[in-house]
Scaffold this active site. Sequence first.
Site, PDB file in Angstrom:
ATOM      1  N   ASN A  63      36.994  39.005  35.744  1.00  0.00           N
ATOM      2  CA  ASN A  63      38.275  38.087  36.226  1.00  0.00           C
ATOM      3  C   ASN A  63      38.665  37.191  35.242  1.00  0.00           C
ATOM      4  OD1 ASN A  63      35.556  36.782  36.871  1.00  0.00           O
ATOM      5  ND2 ASN A  63      36.689  35.420  38.008  1.00  0.00           N
ATOM      6  N   GLU A 110      38.127  43.882  39.333  1.00  0.00           N
ATOM      7  CA  GLU A 110      38.281  45.365  39.672  1.00  0.00           C
ATOM      8  C   GLU A 110      39.790  45.738  39.271  1.00  0.00           C
ATOM      9  OE1 GLU A 110      36.103  43.412  43.287  1.00  0.00           O
ATOM     10  OE2 GLU A 110      37.481  42.769  41.463  1.00  0.00           O
ATOM     11  N   CYS A 142      38.146  42.499  46.672  1.00  0.00           N
ATOM     12  CA  CYS A 142      39.119  41.405  47.718  1.00  0.00           C
ATOM     13  C   CYS A 142      39.907  42.630  48.239  1.00  0.00           C
ATOM     14  CB  CYS A 142      39.850  40.523  47.213  1.00  0.00           C
ATOM     15  SG  CYS A 142      40.952  41.108  45.781  1.00  0.00           S
TER      16      CYS A 142
END
Length: 126
Positions: A42, A55, A86
């Site tokens: 991230n 991701e 998410c």
Amino acid sequence: MNYNVLLKTAYEAMEQAYAPYSGVKVGAALLTYSGEVYTGSNVENASYGASICAERAAVLKAVNAGYTSFTAIAVVSNLSGYTYPCGICRQVLTEFVDDMDIILSDGSHIKILRLKELFPYAFKIK
């Protein structure tokens, strides 16, 4: 591929995370059908909407390398417990596959789910 190796790769990717605002570091390792692995971490931004999840970073790297079929993704973080993809990441994954393994670890245990379990009613245009 052994999923323990995929998890180890995700933990290595997590170390590259840029998370000065939340302190939450996430790493992902994405396995293509041909056996290639692409990682992501991230990257936060002061304008929160400009942040990107681990991701999606891994998916973007794989797609830019010419891969659009995936069999599994390992997702880990520095939080206690499991870190699930998410909603946006789930939607991005379903752009390329109908279903795949989602491998999670809390540092001690491994949980394997299917994408369809996490996102049974994905939005599709085609």
